[in-house]
Scaffold this active site. Structure first.
Site, PDB file in Angstrom:
ATOM      1  CB  SER A   1     -14.895  72.676 -39.678  1.00 54.42           C
ATOM      2  OG  SER A   1     -13.970  72.432 -38.855  1.00 54.42           O
TER       3      SER A   1
ATOM      4  CG  HIS B   1      -9.498  61.879 -34.619  1.00 56.03           C
ATOM      5  ND1 HIS B   1      -8.302  62.503 -34.252  1.00 56.03           N
ATOM      6  CD2 HIS B   1     -10.502  62.876 -34.252  1.00 56.03           C
ATOM      7  CE1 HIS B   1      -8.548  63.617 -33.391  1.00 56.03           C
ATOM      8  NE2 HIS B   1     -10.110  63.997 -33.666  1.00 56.03           N
TER       9      HIS B   1
ATOM     10  CG  HIS C   1      -8.204  71.242 -38.365  1.00 57.55           C
ATOM     11  ND1 HIS C   1      -7.498  72.398 -38.776  1.00 57.55           N
ATOM     12  CD2 HIS C   1      -9.424  71.676 -38.158  1.00 57.55           C
ATOM     13  CE1 HIS C   1      -8.366  73.457 -38.662  1.00 57.55           C
ATOM     14  NE2 HIS C   1      -9.610  73.035 -38.442  1.00 57.55           N
TER      15      HIS C   1
ATOM     16  CG  ASN D   1     -12.366  76.177 -40.840  1.00 57.84           C
ATOM     17  OD1 ASN D   1     -12.019  77.086 -41.167  1.00 57.84           O
ATOM     18  ND2 ASN D   1     -13.351  75.637 -40.398  1.00 57.84           N
ATOM     19  CB  VAL D   2     -12.213  76.595 -46.625  1.00 58.91           C
ATOM     20  CG1 VAL D   2     -10.617  76.116 -46.983  1.00 58.91           C
ATOM     21  CG2 VAL D   2     -13.233  75.375 -47.227  1.00 58.91           C
TER      22      VAL D   2
ATOM     23  CG  HIS E   1       4.613  71.306 -45.343  1.00 54.56           C
ATOM     24  ND1 HIS E   1       4.378  72.413 -44.796  1.00 54.56           N
ATOM     25  CD2 HIS E   1       4.859  70.611 -44.229  1.00 54.56           C
ATOM     26  CE1 HIS E   1       4.284  72.463 -43.624  1.00 54.56           C
ATOM     27  NE2 HIS E   1       4.414  71.468 -43.116  1.00 54.56           N
TER      28      HIS E   1
ATOM     29  CG  HIS F   1      -0.965  74.104 -22.131  1.00 51.85           C
ATOM     30  ND1 HIS F   1      -1.607  74.534 -23.341  1.00 51.85           N
ATOM     31  CD2 HIS F   1      -1.080  72.780 -21.860  1.00 51.85           C
ATOM     32  CE1 HIS F   1      -2.313  73.331 -23.660  1.00 51.85           C
ATOM     33  NE2 HIS F   1      -1.859  72.438 -22.926  1.00 51.85           N
TER      34      HIS F   1
END
Length: 303
Positions: free
Chosen positions: A94, A98, A108, A110-111, A147, A177
Site C-alpha cells: 500500500s 503526497h 494512492h 494498493n494491491v 486512465h 458527507h
C-alpha cells in the site's frame, strides 16, 4: 500449486513491487531521505515500511505487510458470512504519495491478497487493489494518461474490466458527507478470484506493475511548474479531504486498526501538513473552482 506455495509466490511479488516503486520514487527525487522499519505483529506476521521525504515528495509511504491470525476483524468479515470464524492471512503493498508541488497530484495504490481457512473446508481467497489520483490543480492530459494506463492494464483480462472497476473506484473513493469524489478516480477491485488463482494473480500483478507507468510521467511533466503560496494553501486545504476519507471510510485503514496492525504504518498515508478552513468556497472562475466543476466529477476520461 498448494495454497502455501501460492501465498509465497504472492509475497515474493509484493516485496519486489515495493522495491520497484521505491526505486522509481528515488529516481524522481534522488535526494529523498528514506526511513525503513521492519516490524513484527504480536498476533502474527509483520511487514516492511518505507517513508521517503524529499524535495519533490513531501511524504511518500510505501508499505508491505503480511499479517495472519485466528479470527477475522469485523472490517474483513462484514458482508462475507462464509468466512466468519475462520483464521486469516492478508498481505499487500500500500502506498500514498503526497507531493510538495500543488501541480502534482497526490496518489494512492494498493494491491493485496487475502485468504481465510477453516479445518476440513476449502480456503476462501481473493485479490484486491487499484489506484486513484487526487489532483489539486486539474490537467486533462494527466487524467487521460492515468486512465489510459489503467485501461491498458485491464484489457487483456476482460473487455469489461476497466469500465467495471473504474465505476467501482468512482463509487468507493467518494466522500458522502461532502457529496464529492476524492479525486479523478482510476480503478478499484476487491473480492477478485475470477478464472482461478493464476488468472487472478496475473491481473493483480498487471495493476501493480502499471502504477509506475501511470504516475511517473505526470510527476515529470509537473514537478518544475512554479507555484504560489496561494496554491500551496489550497493544496493543504484539499489534503483535508484525503484525511477525512481515510479515517471515515477506507477499508484498509479500518482493517489495520481492527486487526491490531502497526499504527505508524497504517497512518503513514496521512499528509505531513494539512489545514481545514471553515465554510470556505473558491471564487467562481478560478482554477480552484475549476477543480470542482471540471475534475471532481464522475467522467469518462477516455471518450
Amino acid at each position: 500449486m498448494s495454497m502455501s506455495n501460492q501465498s509465497e509466490a504472492v509475497k515474493s511479488y509484493l516485496l519486489q513491487l515495493q522495491e520497484n516503486i521505491t526505486q522509481a520514487i528515488v529516481g524522481l527525487d534522488p535526494e529523498a531521505e528514506i526511513t525503513e522499519d521492519v516490524w513484527t505483529r504480536e498476533e502474527g506476521g509483520g511487514g516492511r515500511s518505507r517513508v521517503l521525504n524529499g524535495d519533490v515528495f513531501e511524504r511518500a509511504g510505501v508499505n508491505f505487510s503480511h499479517v495472519h491470525g485466528e479470527s477475522l476483524p469485523p472490517s474483513a468479515s462484514a458482508g462475507r458470512e462464509n468466512i466468519a470464524g475462520r483464521s486469516f492471512e492478508a498481505m499487500g503493498v500500500s502506498l500514498v504519495i503526497h507531493p510538495a508541488n500543488p501541480h502534482i497530484p497526490t496518489t494512492h495504490c494498493n494491491v493485496r491478497f487475502f485468504s481465510a481457512d477453516k479445518p476440513g473446508e476449502d480456503s476462501v481467497w481473493w485479490f484486491g487493489g487499484g489506484y486513484d489520483l487526487t489532483p489539486y490543480y486539474g490537467y486533462e492530459d494527466d487524467c487521460r494518461h492515468w486512465h489510459q494506463t489503467a485501461r491498458n492494464a485491464c484489457e487483456r483480462f476482460g473487455a469489461e474490466h476497466y469500465g467495471k472497476f473504474k465505476k467501482w473506484c468512482d463509487e468507493y473513493f467518494y466522500l458522502k458527507h461532502r457529496n464529492e469524489p476524492r479525486g479523478v478516480g482510476g480503478v478499484f477491485f476487491d473480492d477478485y478470484n475470477e478464472g482461478g488463482f493464476d488468472h487472478s494473480f496475473a491481473f493483480m500483478q498487471s495493476i501493480g506493475n502499471s502504477f509506475i507507468d501511470a504516475y511517473c510521467p505526470i510527476v515529470k511533466r509537473r514537478m518544475d511548474t512554479p507555484f504560489s503560496d496561494h496554491q500551496r494553501q489550497f493544496q493543504l486545504y484539499r489534503r483535508g479531504r484525503y484525511v477525512e476519507f481515510n479515517l471515515v471510510y477506507d477499508r484498509g485503514t479500518l482493517f489495520g486498526l481492527q486487526s491490531g496492525g502497526r499504527i505508524e504504518s497504517i497512518l503513514m498515508s496521512m499528509p505531513p501538513l494539512v489545514r481545514w478552513n471553515y465554510n470556505w468556497t473558491p471564487e467562481p472562475g478560478t482554477p480552484e473552482a475549476r477543480l470542482y466543476t471540471d475534475f471532481l466529477q464522475h467522467r469518462d476520461w477516455l471518450d
